[in-house]
Scaffold this motif. Structure first.
Motif, PDB file in Angstrom:
ATOM      1  N   TRP A  35       0.746  -1.271   0.103  1.00  9.69           N
ATOM      2  CA  TRP A  35       0.064  -0.059   0.112  1.00  9.69           C
ATOM      3  C   TRP A  35       0.949   1.324   0.090  1.00  9.69           C
ATOM      4  O   TRP A  35       0.564   2.426  -0.626  1.00  9.69           O
ATOM      5  CB  TRP A  35      -0.935   0.115   1.220  1.00  9.69           C
ATOM      6  N   SER A  39       1.037   4.223  -2.730  1.00  8.24           N
ATOM      7  CA  SER A  39       0.883   5.541  -2.238  1.00  8.24           C
ATOM      8  C   SER A  39       1.965   6.401  -3.141  1.00  8.24           C
ATOM      9  O   SER A  39       1.566   7.331  -3.654  1.00  8.24           O
ATOM     10  CB  SER A  39       0.817   5.826  -1.091  1.00  8.24           C
ATOM     11  N   ALA A  75      -4.126   6.139   0.080  1.00 12.37           N
ATOM     12  CA  ALA A  75      -3.550   4.743   0.391  1.00 12.37           C
ATOM     13  C   ALA A  75      -2.819   4.557   1.720  1.00 12.37           C
ATOM     14  O   ALA A  75      -2.967   3.344   2.318  1.00 12.37           O
ATOM     15  CB  ALA A  75      -2.759   4.680  -0.759  1.00 12.37           C
ATOM     16  N   GLN A  78      -5.169   3.623   4.187  1.00 10.13           N
ATOM     17  CA  GLN A  78      -5.559   2.383   4.107  1.00 10.13           C
ATOM     18  C   GLN A  78      -4.548   1.227   4.742  1.00 10.13           C
ATOM     19  O   GLN A  78      -4.903   0.242   5.350  1.00 10.13           O
ATOM     20  CB  GLN A  78      -5.984   1.806   2.657  1.00 10.13           C
ATOM     21  N   THR A  81      -4.624   1.415   8.699  1.00  9.57           N
ATOM     22  CA  THR A  81      -5.995   0.801   9.458  1.00  9.57           C
ATOM     23  C   THR A  81      -6.005  -0.721   8.917  1.00  9.57           C
ATOM     24  O   THR A  81      -6.456  -1.371   9.749  1.00  9.57           O
ATOM     25  CB  THR A  81      -7.060   1.873   8.902  1.00  9.57           C
ATOM     26  N   GLY A  82      -5.627  -0.977   7.687  1.00 13.36           N
ATOM     27  CA  GLY A  82      -5.671  -2.412   7.285  1.00 13.36           C
ATOM     28  C   GLY A  82      -4.765  -3.388   8.048  1.00 13.36           C
ATOM     29  O   GLY A  82      -5.073  -4.266   8.533  1.00 13.36           O
ATOM     30  N   ALA A  99     -10.839  -4.436   3.296  1.00 13.31           N
ATOM     31  CA  ALA A  99     -10.148  -3.163   3.216  1.00 13.31           C
ATOM     32  C   ALA A  99     -11.296  -1.908   2.425  1.00 13.31           C
ATOM     33  O   ALA A  99     -11.485  -1.938   1.427  1.00 13.31           O
ATOM     34  CB  ALA A  99      -8.995  -3.289   1.847  1.00 13.31           C
ATOM     35  N   LEU A 101     -11.059   1.355   2.117  1.00  9.83           N
ATOM     36  CA  LEU A 101     -10.880   2.351   1.012  1.00  9.83           C
ATOM     37  C   LEU A 101     -10.568   1.756  -0.326  1.00  9.83           C
ATOM     38  O   LEU A 101      -9.996   2.438  -1.212  1.00  9.83           O
ATOM     39  CB  LEU A 101      -9.529   2.948   1.727  1.00  9.83           C
ATOM     40  N   SER A 102     -10.632   0.399  -0.568  1.00  8.48           N
ATOM     41  CA  SER A 102     -10.221  -0.201  -1.931  1.00  8.48           C
ATOM     42  C   SER A 102     -11.340   0.312  -3.042  1.00  8.48           C
ATOM     43  O   SER A 102     -10.805   0.648  -3.916  1.00  8.48           O
ATOM     44  CB  SER A 102     -10.348  -1.576  -1.639  1.00  8.48           C
TER      45      SER A 102
END
Length: 123
Positions: A35, A39, A75, A78, A81-82, A99, A101-102
């Motif tokens: 991720w 980003s 990104a 995510q 938090t992921g 996820a 925000l995916s």
């Protein structure tokens, strides 16, 4: 049984459950890093699209660049938090989280593609 080491960060993850198999924690870390790489690529693409001034209509180019930069900012959110939710689930032995925000990121990428396409066609 509480976590093994309360000095580890973040406490909200490591103070609960038990140590999972190291392979799963390392896979979770690799996903986090993927991720982060994504980003960086999104941020670089947003800056490059605007800085290089390719043969794309300027309004569409600016909008696409801004959407790429916003995606590059989302990104890492995510990623963090992921990672936290997955590590906590591994420690608790519960189902792995999705996820969230995916989908918004996928929609943003599709919108960027449409903007670039329109910008090329309408230049």
């Amino acid at each position: 049984m509480p976590g093994t080491d309360l000095r580890r960060f973040p406490r909200s993850v490591f103070q609960y459950g038990s140590e999972p198999d190291a392979r799963f924690s390392l896979a979770n870390e690799r996903t986090f890093l993927a991720w982060i790489r994504t980003s960086l690529a999104l941020l670089a693409a947003g800056v490059a699209l605007e800085a290089l001034g390719l043969g794309i209509h300027s309004g569409f180019r600016l909008a696409a660049s801004l959407m790429l930069i916003v995606s590059g900012i989302l990104a890492p959110v995510q990623a963090w938090t992921g990672w936290k939710k997955t590590e906590r689930a591994l420690r608790d032995g519960s189902a792995l989280p999705s996820a969230p925000l995916s989908l918004p990121l996928a929609v943003l990428m599709a919108a960027v593609g449409v903007l670039v396409l329109l910008g090329v066609l309408l230049r």
